[in-house]
Enzyme design. Structure first.
Site, PDB file in Angstrom:
ATOM      1  CB  SER A 144      -8.078  -6.350   1.867  1.00  0.00           C
ATOM      2  OG  SER A 144      -8.276  -4.988   1.572  1.00  0.00           O
ATOM      3  CG  ASP A 350      12.136   8.518  -3.142  1.00  0.00           C
ATOM      4  OD1 ASP A 350      11.020   8.783  -2.644  1.00  0.00           O
ATOM      5  OD2 ASP A 350      13.196   8.435  -2.467  1.00  0.00           O
ATOM      6  CG  HIS A 403     -13.176  -5.735   1.457  1.00  0.00           C
ATOM      7  ND1 HIS A 403     -12.558  -5.717   0.228  1.00  0.00           N
ATOM      8  CD2 HIS A 403     -12.178  -5.551   2.378  1.00  0.00           C
ATOM      9  CE1 HIS A 403     -11.266  -5.530   0.378  1.00  0.00           C
ATOM     10  NE2 HIS A 403     -11.002  -5.433   1.668  1.00  0.00           N
TER      11      HIS A 403
END
Length: 425
Positions: A144, A350, A403
């Site tokens: 993952s 940023d 998953h």
């Protein structure tokens, strides 16, 4: 001095490394990073190649080995495994509600949290590799979010890698948080509706619970109020192989004969939704999609408005998934110390560059990736687009696993990826 302990079928050695908090300032503050070495006791004296395990999350500590089963059994046949507690998790100078509350200002906390992303994890891994392996590259298994970190590793330090295996973790290289959640809500809807077809009493039980929560305050054992929107976050578990069954049996005993939520149900809901053990999962969830010059801006919350089927008064009541919402940091006690810092992270622009597309296109490191066709958390279309843009990557698309296939498959997923990367399959 390192001490090796024996567990059933395992030889386990704990390592603690000191690393810079900010790798751009190597002479500044430091943190500890913990990793657990695991080997087959019968091969403990052999110079086997290293396999670094990169856990999912973000904010998840590495699994604690109970025995030599599952994917670990396959890995130990050929490798020495390093289970890394990524910075801020487990025994690696953990970020907790208590430590967050000790910061002097939300800005200081936000700046600290921003140093816990993939770039820092890769820099930690390289420092550790040099201490353990010298100039020898190692292999990685990224589950993952660990796959996201793997692509950062391939982008900025490929010389440290011999081969990489990725399970359910190929991100869209240029996908924004808005792109991700636009694709996520329909997948979650489909998972929830499939669960309701499998367990037709569950939508009625959830509606009874929601009506009860709307009409009178119900509190969890830690004092937090259980609201309908917090109840809906139980949908997070539906992307795992056993998630639908777990949710069903949880709801099966959720109401007593008088229609009140049971004590056992409330306790389990608290455990599943409090983020006590992994606050970084909530705090950094949208940050992993941050791009230079753009803020994530609570993308999951904004995307929710485009999906009226997820309204709290809709019928059936839809659960939510891996989405993190700003209300969580005010209503969940374990997340409250992070509230203002989380807002600052959501507004941050940023962010460092996560991936180098040109370098990934020219990649020569063998990479094998499992893409789960029905993955609720990582969009298969974005994953396959990424797979086509990385040199040396072989993708295996399967709907056999959810998953958590790397753990649920008893080693078969990892074995297949190792064969793919080596050219045996």
């Amino acid at each position: 001095m390192l001490t090796t302990r024996r567990l059933p079928g395992l030889a386990v050695t704990d390592h603690l490394f000191t690393v810079p908090l900010d790798h751009a300032e190597p002479g500044g503050a430091t943190i500890d990073v913990f990793a657990r070495e695991v080997a087959d006791p019968a091969r403990g004296d052999e110079q086997l190649p290293w396999l670094l395990y990169l856990q999912g999350g973000p904010g998840g500590k590495s699994p604690r080995p109970l025995n030599a089963g599952g994917w670990l059994d396959r890995a130990l046949k050929t490798h020495r495994v390093l289970l890394l507690d990524q910075r801020g998790t487990g025994r690696s100078t953990p970020v907790t509600a208590r430590s967050a509350a000790a910061f002097g200002s939300p800005r200081q906390l936000a700046d600290h949290l921003a140093l816990h992303g993939a770039a820092s994890i890769v820099a930690d891994a390289e420092l550790i590799r040099r201490q353990l392996c010298g100039d020898e590259p190692w292999e990685t298994l990224g589950q993952s979010y660990g796959g996201f970190a793997t692509l950062s590793y391939l982008s900025f330090a490929p010389e440290g890698l011999r081969a990489c295996y990725i399970t359910g973790g190929l991100p869209g290289l240029d996908a924004t948080a808005d792109d991700v959640y636009a694709a996520t809500y329909p997948r979650v809807r489909d998972k929830v509706l499939a669960h309701y077809l499998r367990h037709p009493d569950d939508p009625h039980t959830l509606r009874r619970l929601a009506d009860r929560l709307d009409h009178r305050a119900v509190h969890l054992p830690d004092g937090d109020r259980l609201t309908v929107r917090r109840l809906r976050t139980l949908g997070l578990i539906l992307g795992m192989g056993d998630g639908s069954s777990r949710l069903h049996w949880l709801l099966d005993e959720s109401l007593d004969p008088a229609g009140e939520p049971t004590t056992a149900f409330l306790h389990q809901v608290m455990q599943l939704t409090a983020f006590t053990d992994n606050p970084l999962f909530a705090v950094l969830q949208e940050s992993i999609y941050g791009r230079p010059g753009a803020c994530t801006g609570w993308a999951a919350q904004r995307a929710l408005a485009a999906h009226p089927a997820f309204a709290e008064d809709a019928d059936p009541l839809l659960l939510t998934g891996e989405m993190i919402y700003p209300w969580m940091f005010r209503e969940i006690s374990g997340l409250r110390p992070f509230a203002e810092a989380a807002d600052l992270l959501a507004a941050r622009t940023d962010w460092a560059t996560l991936y180098d597309p040109a370098r990934l296109a020219a990649n020569r490191v063998p990479v094998a990736a499992a893409v789960y066709h029905d993955d609720m958390y990582v969009d298969a279309d974005l994953s396959l687009r990424t797979a086509r843009s990385i040199g040396g990557l072989r993708a295996w698309v399967t709907n056999e696993w959810e998953h958590d296939g790397v753990t649920a498959s008893n080693g078969r997923v990892l074995a297949r990826l190792m064969d793919l990367a080596s050219g045996r399959a």
